[in-house]
Write a protein that holds these residues in place. Structure first.
Motif, mmCIF file in Angstrom:
data_model
loop_
_atom_site.group_PDB
_atom_site.id
_atom_site.type_symbol
_atom_site.label_atom_id
_atom_site.label_comp_id
_atom_site.label_asym_id
_atom_site.label_seq_id
_atom_site.Cartn_x
_atom_site.Cartn_y
_atom_site.Cartn_z
ATOM 1 N N CYS A 1 -2.413 -15.292 -8.462
ATOM 2 C CA CYS A 1 -2.732 -15.920 -7.198
ATOM 3 C C CYS A 1 -2.992 -17.389 -7.448
ATOM 4 C CB CYS A 1 -3.987 -15.273 -6.599
ATOM 5 S SG CYS A 1 -3.819 -14.843 -4.873
ATOM 6 N N GLU A 2 -2.855 -18.212 -6.409
ATOM 7 C CA GLU A 2 -3.204 -19.612 -6.552
ATOM 8 C C GLU A 2 -4.702 -19.734 -6.799
ATOM 9 O OE1 GLU A 2 -1.565 -22.476 -6.589
ATOM 10 O OE2 GLU A 2 0.349 -21.410 -6.580
ATOM 11 N N PRO A 3 -5.137 -20.568 -7.760
ATOM 12 C CA PRO A 3 -6.567 -20.731 -8.016
ATOM 13 C C PRO A 3 -7.299 -21.154 -6.743
ATOM 14 C CG PRO A 3 -5.265 -21.788 -9.740
ATOM 15 C CD PRO A 3 -4.304 -21.377 -8.672
ATOM 16 N N GLY A 4 -8.446 -20.549 -6.497
ATOM 17 C CA GLY A 4 -9.256 -20.865 -5.332
ATOM 18 C C GLY A 4 -8.901 -20.068 -4.094
ATOM 19 N N HIS A 5 -7.798 -19.338 -4.110
ATOM 20 C CA HIS A 5 -7.361 -18.553 -2.961
ATOM 21 C C HIS A 5 -7.371 -17.066 -3.236
ATOM 22 C CE1 HIS A 5 -6.013 -22.063 -0.599
ATOM 23 N NE2 HIS A 5 -5.656 -22.560 -1.780
ATOM 24 N N SER A 6 -7.986 -16.656 -4.333
ATOM 25 C CA SER A 6 -7.949 -15.249 -4.709
ATOM 26 C C SER A 6 -9.347 -14.626 -4.658
ATOM 27 C CB SER A 6 -7.360 -15.097 -6.118
ATOM 28 O OG SER A 6 -8.159 -15.778 -7.070
ATOM 29 N N TRP A 7 -9.349 -13.325 -4.307
ATOM 30 C CA TRP A 7 -10.580 -12.557 -4.248
ATOM 31 C C TRP A 7 -10.353 -11.249 -4.991
ATOM 32 C CZ3 TRP A 7 -15.071 -13.960 -1.412
ATOM 33 C CH2 TRP A 7 -14.946 -15.173 -0.706
ATOM 34 N N ALA A 8 -11.313 -10.880 -5.805
ATOM 35 C CA ALA A 8 -11.275 -9.580 -6.469
ATOM 36 C C ALA A 8 -12.184 -8.634 -5.699
ATOM 37 C CB ALA A 8 -11.742 -9.696 -7.913
ATOM 38 N N VAL A 9 -11.692 -7.418 -5.449
ATOM 39 C CA VAL A 9 -12.479 -6.441 -4.699
ATOM 40 C C VAL A 9 -12.450 -5.104 -5.416
ATOM 41 C CG1 VAL A 9 -12.041 -7.567 -2.477
ATOM 42 C CG2 VAL A 9 -10.503 -5.744 -3.267
ATOM 43 N N GLN A 10 -13.521 -4.347 -5.226
ATOM 44 C CA GLN A 10 -13.554 -2.946 -5.653
ATOM 45 C C GLN A 10 -13.655 -2.092 -4.399
ATOM 46 O OE1 GLN A 10 -16.872 -1.795 -8.090
ATOM 47 N NE2 GLN A 10 -16.068 0.245 -8.488
ATOM 48 N N LEU A 11 -12.685 -1.206 -4.240
ATOM 49 C CA LEU A 11 -12.589 -0.396 -3.025
ATOM 50 C C LEU A 11 -13.228 0.969 -3.210
ATOM 51 C CD1 LEU A 11 -8.912 -1.226 -1.978
ATOM 52 C CD2 LEU A 11 -11.018 -2.378 -1.273
ATOM 53 N N ARG A 12 -13.744 1.487 -2.091
ATOM 54 C CA ARG A 12 -14.340 2.814 -2.092
ATOM 55 C C ARG A 12 -13.462 3.731 -1.258
ATOM 56 N NH1 ARG A 12 -20.137 2.852 0.181
ATOM 57 N NH2 ARG A 12 -19.009 1.906 1.941
ATOM 58 N N TRP A 13 -13.118 4.861 -1.873
ATOM 59 C CA TRP A 13 -12.307 5.850 -1.151
ATOM 60 C C TRP A 13 -13.263 6.779 -0.411
ATOM 61 C CZ3 TRP A 13 -7.316 5.899 -0.160
ATOM 62 C CH2 TRP A 13 -6.733 7.047 0.372
ATOM 63 N N GLY A 14 -13.379 6.550 0.892
ATOM 64 C CA GLY A 14 -14.333 7.299 1.688
ATOM 65 C C GLY A 14 -13.895 8.721 1.958
ATOM 66 N N LEU A 15 -14.886 9.557 2.202
ATOM 67 C CA LEU A 15 -14.581 10.956 2.499
ATOM 68 C C LEU A 15 -13.823 11.088 3.818
ATOM 69 C CD1 LEU A 15 -17.989 12.611 1.495
ATOM 70 C CD2 LEU A 15 -15.849 12.543 0.192
ATOM 71 N N GLU A 16 -13.968 10.058 4.675
ATOM 72 C CA GLU A 16 -13.274 10.150 5.963
ATOM 73 C C GLU A 16 -11.794 9.849 5.846
ATOM 74 O OE1 GLU A 16 -14.654 5.952 5.333
ATOM 75 O OE2 GLU A 16 -15.430 7.986 5.056
#
Length: 550
Positions: free
Chosen positions: A35-50
């Motif tokens: 990604c271009e520096p300054g424009h990226s986000w790292a996320v950790q996702l949760r797989w919900g029971l729904e």
């Protein structure tokens, strides 16, 4: 097809995983998302029971769209971790990614990425002659033609806490390279009988020797002056004893001077290398060496490193040097920048190992500090001979002692034996009964600082020293002319070994008394039960010999 002697059983494991649980999915490694520096986000996702059906990839795409971003896929092998990038052409988008991600029910963690500053941990010095110190860092294509020390430095092993004393013609401790590491408490001038080992200029301008050796060991780094020492974190002392008449008592004092402060004694000198002289420490000097390894360094033993000698062109042999053949010393020879024995280097069975020094006319010498007296510059590119090899070895011993201060003088010898590398296939290598290769030209091989230090870290101390002495063997026979020979044999019985307590063999010391009109015609060989031979009396001398364990 030939039949097998045993029945062949094939076991097949079938692994089935529920596709509804993406955290257990097996997949090939994904390409690294970017990604271009300054424009990226790292996320950790949760797989919900729904959640029903679908996958984490689809969830990542959904979360990215809601935040005005695009998913660039899973981050490496981290299941549930994704890289989201801001869409560049939606500048007027009012959505703030951090706020959207922070409020999203399927986002466990998020972070905007920044640029990390990381520095390569390579050793760099501003000392002007450091790039010319090929023995420390060889830039040539020949593999292994340096002492392999930079990796040790990078792990902060620089000789800190260890003091090496140069027993020589003095040390100019006011020199920019020496002063930061100078140890006045370990120093003395035996020639002038005062505490200051400063060399005295003479008409021959040759009292720079000790300063050069000191620079090889402990020249301070990053002072914008000359070069760097092998153990640049160690302290260096000087004992001035070679600039005047030398007596047995003075030598004895030098070997034990400040021996609870000085850990390693670097001695780049010995009897005349003329191919005729047979000499060594006299009774007081011998007693001082023995006392040093018993009482020095709080009982672990002073380490005496000695140069093997420069009489090779005169067929001199370091077995006739009583300092080199003492069991209490580490005898160090020299090789040139190509790893070959130089013309001046001596051979002997008592050689423990070799390291780098000068070679022929077109080969480089050792770059080190030099005195600034007599209008000298304080730096030289011309330190030569085994005089330059011994201080390098002393510096490497200092590195070992920082890594493991409780090493005894015998531990040092053992570690050198185990870690020295055999490299010159043209040398006279023989394998002894313990499986070690030894050469009269190179000892057990080339010293390697990385191997020495790492072995020192995990070394278990050798048992107490015990000895076995045979009775005096008398043979009143005439020594026959070549190719005939006179053979004396002594069998050490198992009962004698049990009585002595010996379990391993470290040294064999042989003392002979021979009456002969022409010493240069004699050759004395020690033949071991393993079949290995040690030439302990080469043509040209004869007196007393000690050899490495065979």
């Amino acid at each position: 097809m030939a039949s097998s002697l045993f029945p062949l059983h094939v076991i097949v494991f079938v692994l089935t995983l529920p596709s509804a649980h993406p955290l257990l999915q097996l997949s090939s490694p994904l390409p690294a998302p970017t990604c271009e520096p300054g424009h990226s986000w790292a996320v950790q996702l949760r797989w919900g029971l729904e959640q029903e059906g679908g996958s984490l990839d689809e969830l990542a795409n959904q979360v990215a769209r809601e935040a005005g971003m695009e998913s660039h896929g899973q981050i490496g092998h981290l299941n549930g971790h994704y890289l989201l990038c801001r869409v560049q052409d939606e500048e007027g988008d009012p959505r703030v990614p951090g706020e959207v991600l922070g409020a999203h029910p399927n986002v466990l963690w998020h972070s905007q990425e920044g640029i990390l500053r990381r520095a390569k941990r390579a050793m760099t010095f501003n000392d002007p002659q450091y790039p010319s110190q090929w023995h420390l860092v060889s830039l040539r294509s020949v593999h292994g033609m340096d002492i392999n020390v930079t990796g040790v430095w990078e792990r902060d092993i620089t000789g800190a806490g260890v003091t090496v004393v140069v027993v020589d013609d003095g040390v100019q401790h006011t020199l920019e390279d020496i002063q930061p590491n100078y140890c006045p408490e370990g120093s003395y001038d035996l020639n002038s009988n005062d505490p200051d080992p400063m060399p005295h200029p003479d008409t021959r301008n040759d009292n720079h020797h000790g300063t050069r050796c000191a620079g090889e060991i402990a020249a301070a780094p990053n002072n914008s002056f000359c070069a760097v020492g092998v153990a640049y974190g160690s302290r260096v002392a000087g004992i001035r004893v070679l600039d005047g008449p030398l007596t047995d008592s003075m030598e004895a004092v030098a070997f034990n001077k400040h021996y609870q402060i000085n850990d390693v004694y670097s001695c780049s000198w010995g009897p005349d290398d003329d191919g005729r002289t047979v000499d060594g420490p006299h009774p007081l000097g011998k007693a001082a060496l023995q006392h040093g390894v018993i009482a020095g360094r709080k009982g672990f033993g002073s380490i005496f490193v000695v140069a093997s000698g420069n009489g090779g062109q005169y067929n001199d042999n370091c077995n006739y040097d009583g300092y080199a053949n003492s069991i209490y010393t580490v005898t160090v020879g020299a090789v040139d920048e190509n790893g070959r024995k130089p013309f001046y280097a001596e051979e002997c069975a008592s050689m423990l190992a070799v390291t780098f020094s000068s070679g022929g006319r077109h080969l480089r010498s050792i770059v080190t500090s030099d005195w600034s007296l007599q209008h000298a510059s304080g730096c030289t590119e011309g330190h030569t001979g085994t005089s330059a090899a011994a201080p390098l070895a002393a510096g490497m011993v200092a590195l070992m002692l920082q890594a493991r201060p409780c090493l005894s003088w015998r531990d040092i010898q053992h570690i050198i034996t185990y870690t020295a590398t055999r490299y010159d296939t043209e040398a006279d290598w023989e394998m002894n009964g313990a499986g070690f290769h030894h050469s009269h030209k190179h000892g057990f091989g080339l010293l390697n600082a990385w191997r020495l230090v790492n072995a020192a870290k995990v070394w278990e101390s050798v048992p107490f020293l015990v000895s076995y002495q045979s009775p005096i063997l008398k043979e009143l026979e005439t020594i026959p002319a070549y190719p005939n020979k006179l053979t004396l044999t002594w069998n050490v019985t198992a009962a004698a070994l049990r009585q002595s307590g010996m379990q391993t063999l470290e040294h064999v010391s042989v003392t002979v008394t021979i009456t002969h009109p022409r010493r240069g015609n004699l050759e004395i060989v020690l033949l071991c039960p393993s079949g290995m031979t040690s030439l302990i009396g080469a043509r040209g001398g004869g007196h007393e010999w000690a050899v490495p364990a065979q």
